[in-house]
Structures are given as C-alpha cells and as structure tokens.
Write a protein that holds these residues in place. Structure first.
Motif, PDB file in Angstrom:
ATOM      1  N   VAL A  31       0.703  -1.101   0.007  1.00 46.82           N
ATOM      2  CA  VAL A  31       0.007  -0.060  -0.053  1.00 46.82           C
ATOM      3  C   VAL A  31       0.904   1.241  -0.150  1.00 46.82           C
ATOM      4  O   VAL A  31       1.636   1.347   0.826  1.00 46.82           O
ATOM      5  CB  VAL A  31      -0.813   0.128   1.359  1.00 46.82           C
ATOM      6  CG1 VAL A  31      -1.834   1.194   1.094  1.00 46.82           C
ATOM      7  CG2 VAL A  31      -1.884  -1.191   1.288  1.00 46.82           C
ATOM      8  N   ALA A  32       0.796   2.055  -0.927  1.00 45.42           N
ATOM      9  CA  ALA A  32       1.415   3.371  -0.965  1.00 45.42           C
ATOM     10  C   ALA A  32       0.511   4.396  -0.594  1.00 45.42           C
ATOM     11  O   ALA A  32      -0.524   4.654  -0.943  1.00 45.42           O
ATOM     12  CB  ALA A  32       1.783   3.572  -2.442  1.00 45.42           C
ATOM     13  N   GLY A  88      -0.085  11.637   4.055  1.00 47.51           N
ATOM     14  CA  GLY A  88       0.487  11.963   5.430  1.00 47.51           C
ATOM     15  C   GLY A  88       1.361  13.310   5.230  1.00 47.51           C
ATOM     16  O   GLY A  88       1.485  13.766   6.075  1.00 47.51           O
ATOM     17  N   GLY A  89       1.472  13.818   3.819  1.00 47.95           N
ATOM     18  CA  GLY A  89       2.183  14.909   3.799  1.00 47.95           C
ATOM     19  C   GLY A  89       3.833  14.872   4.040  1.00 47.95           C
ATOM     20  O   GLY A  89       4.284  15.785   4.318  1.00 47.95           O
ATOM     21  N   HIS A 128       4.309   8.193   5.602  1.00 49.15           N
ATOM     22  CA  HIS A 128       4.347   8.469   4.037  1.00 49.15           C
ATOM     23  C   HIS A 128       5.341   7.221   3.483  1.00 49.15           C
ATOM     24  O   HIS A 128       6.372   6.985   4.094  1.00 49.15           O
ATOM     25  CB  HIS A 128       4.896   9.621   3.745  1.00 49.15           C
ATOM     26  CG  HIS A 128       5.140   9.968   2.246  1.00 49.15           C
ATOM     27  ND1 HIS A 128       4.052  10.471   1.596  1.00 49.15           N
ATOM     28  CD2 HIS A 128       6.379   9.954   1.703  1.00 49.15           C
ATOM     29  CE1 HIS A 128       4.698  10.438   0.441  1.00 49.15           C
ATOM     30  NE2 HIS A 128       5.962  10.279   0.319  1.00 49.15           N
ATOM     31  N   GLY A 129       5.042   6.559   2.499  1.00 50.91           N
ATOM     32  CA  GLY A 129       5.962   5.477   1.988  1.00 50.91           C
ATOM     33  C   GLY A 129       5.007   4.365   1.555  1.00 50.91           C
ATOM     34  O   GLY A 129       3.880   4.512   1.223  1.00 50.91           O
ATOM     35  N   VAL A 157       4.588   2.396  10.951  1.00 49.85           N
ATOM     36  CA  VAL A 157       4.715   2.789  12.339  1.00 49.85           C
ATOM     37  C   VAL A 157       3.505   2.913  13.210  1.00 49.85           C
ATOM     38  O   VAL A 157       3.552   3.082  14.528  1.00 49.85           O
ATOM     39  CB  VAL A 157       5.700   4.021  12.570  1.00 49.85           C
ATOM     40  CG1 VAL A 157       6.943   4.005  11.992  1.00 49.85           C
ATOM     41  CG2 VAL A 157       4.833   5.232  12.005  1.00 49.85           C
ATOM     42  N   GLY A 158       2.476   2.927  12.847  1.00 49.50           N
ATOM     43  CA  GLY A 158       1.250   2.886  13.365  1.00 49.50           C
ATOM     44  C   GLY A 158       0.947   1.684  14.244  1.00 49.50           C
ATOM     45  O   GLY A 158       1.402   0.560  14.077  1.00 49.50           O
ATOM     46  N   TRP A 159       0.260   2.114  15.453  1.00 50.32           N
ATOM     47  CA  TRP A 159       0.181   1.142  16.458  1.00 50.32           C
ATOM     48  C   TRP A 159      -1.175   0.295  16.514  1.00 50.32           C
ATOM     49  O   TRP A 159      -1.383  -0.604  17.131  1.00 50.32           O
ATOM     50  CB  TRP A 159       0.150   1.653  17.912  1.00 50.32           C
ATOM     51  CG  TRP A 159      -0.763   2.811  18.176  1.00 50.32           C
ATOM     52  CD1 TRP A 159      -0.528   4.224  17.847  1.00 50.32           C
ATOM     53  CD2 TRP A 159      -1.860   2.832  18.772  1.00 50.32           C
ATOM     54  NE1 TRP A 159      -1.337   4.977  18.183  1.00 50.32           N
ATOM     55  CE2 TRP A 159      -2.420   3.964  18.933  1.00 50.32           C
ATOM     56  CE3 TRP A 159      -2.597   1.758  19.371  1.00 50.32           C
ATOM     57  CZ2 TRP A 159      -3.760   4.364  19.245  1.00 50.32           C
ATOM     58  CZ3 TRP A 159      -3.982   1.938  19.685  1.00 50.32           C
ATOM     59  CH2 TRP A 159      -4.500   3.237  19.782  1.00 50.32           C
TER      60      TRP A 159
END
Length: 209
Positions: free
Chosen positions: A40-41, A45-46, A51-52, A119-121
């Motif tokens: 998933v691109a 998130g600016g 972002h990535g 990095v989301g939890w």
C-alpha cells in the motif's frame, strides 16, 4: 464491508482507508487460504512518518475439514448455487443455510487480523483497512474469493462437487448385486421358455411367465 467497519478503531481511519483504496494506492493483492497480502502506497500524510510504501498482511480464519465438507454440501443442495457463484453472485440463502450448518461464511470484525510495516500502532491500521476494503470489493465481484479465503479454493470446490456427483451416481454394491441376480433369473426363464416353444410337444407355459 461490515467486518471492515467493525474492525476499524475510528471513522477517520475508515475514510482514509477508502481514499487509499479508491485512489489506486493498493497494489496487486495475493489471496491464499486465510491470508491477503499487498503493498500500500501512502502519500496522504504529507511526507510524515506514515508516508511511503508499506507491506500489509491480513489474516482470516479458515474452515476446518468438517466446515469445508459442510459448505460443499450446502452449495450442492440446490442445483443453481454453483452457477450463481461462478457468475459472481452469492445467494443469500446459501449464506443462511451455511450458517444453519455451523459454517460462518461471512467474517466478523473480530476475526480480522493484520500486520503492517508502517509505524502505526493500531491493528488494523488505515493501510490494512484499505487492503481489506479492496478485498471486500473483490468479493462483491467474485464471491469465490471469499470461499478461497475461507480455505476452499475454486478448483477444490469444483473437484469436491464432481466427486460427490460421481459418488451419488455409482450404484450401491448390494443394489448392483440384486440387479444382477434379477437379470440372471430373467435370462434363465427366457432360455427355458425358448426350449418349451421349440419342443415338439408344446405344453402350457403360463407357469413360466
């Protein structure tokens, strides 16, 4: 889609996931028994930490052997069901009858698990929700994707239905033996009848019929 909504922690996550999915940010999806994997691109998130390009791996429980066998019986119970599935339609009665047989075909939010390299939890994160949303649209177009995820791929389903049909068509051993005995008795009576007819003295033959 109900399961995806149940799995989400917030409405904002759902909105972001749908934007990603509809915007073509979900790459090619690999579907196997119990797993959905895709990249998933995310550029929404600016340029921040989210972002990535991320790899998402979502999981769904598969049916056990008994559940798969029961599902095959449910599909075979009505002649038009396999045709509907192959045509891209999931009959509501099939889902109901599967549930009555102890097979929960449609997933619940608590069944969905996901991991993501972001990095989301949250579990699932918006990237996972985007993948799950995309898979839900695939299932809407082809319900056999759902059966595949539940552990019953298309080829396996068709093979099981074919084997079931052949098994039903084969005569029972006892019935086959009885049919052979009847045929042998009929042949013996016919031979005896011909002997009487060919004899010089034609006796009454009512007792032979």
């Amino acid at each position: 889609m109900r399961a995806v909504e149940e799995a989400a922690y917030a409405e904002g996550d759902l909105r972001r996931a749908r934007t990603l999915a509809r915007g073509g940010h979900v790459g090619g999806i690999s579907v196997t028994g119990g797993r959905m994997v895709a990249a998933v691109a995310d550029g929404l998130g600016g340029g921040g930490r989210d972002h990535g390009l991320f790899t998402v791996d979502c999981r769904l429980p598969v049916l056990d052997d008994q559940g798969r066998a029961a599902l095959v019986e449910v599909v075979a119970a009505e002649a038009g069901r396999i045709g509907s599935l192959l045509a891209g339609d999931l009959p509501h009665s099939l889902v109901e009858h599967a549930d009555e047989a102890g097979v929960e075909l449609l997933p619940y939010g608590t069944e969905l698990e996901a991991t993501c390299t972001c990095v989301g939890w949250l579990d699932p994160c918006p990237h996972a929700l985007a993948l799950l949303s995309q898979v839900a649209w695939l299932v809407d177009a082809d319900p056999l994707v759902l059966l595949h995820l539940r552990g019953l791929p298309r080829d396996d389903l068709l093979a099981r239905l074919h084997a079931r049909t052949v098994s039903i068509a084969e005569p029972d051993d006892d019935l086959e033996a009885a049919a052979l005995d009847t045929a042998a008795d009929a042949a013996a009576r016919a031979a005896r009848l011909l002997e009487v007819i060919d004899a010089d003295d034609v006796a009454p033959i009512d007792h032979l019929l």
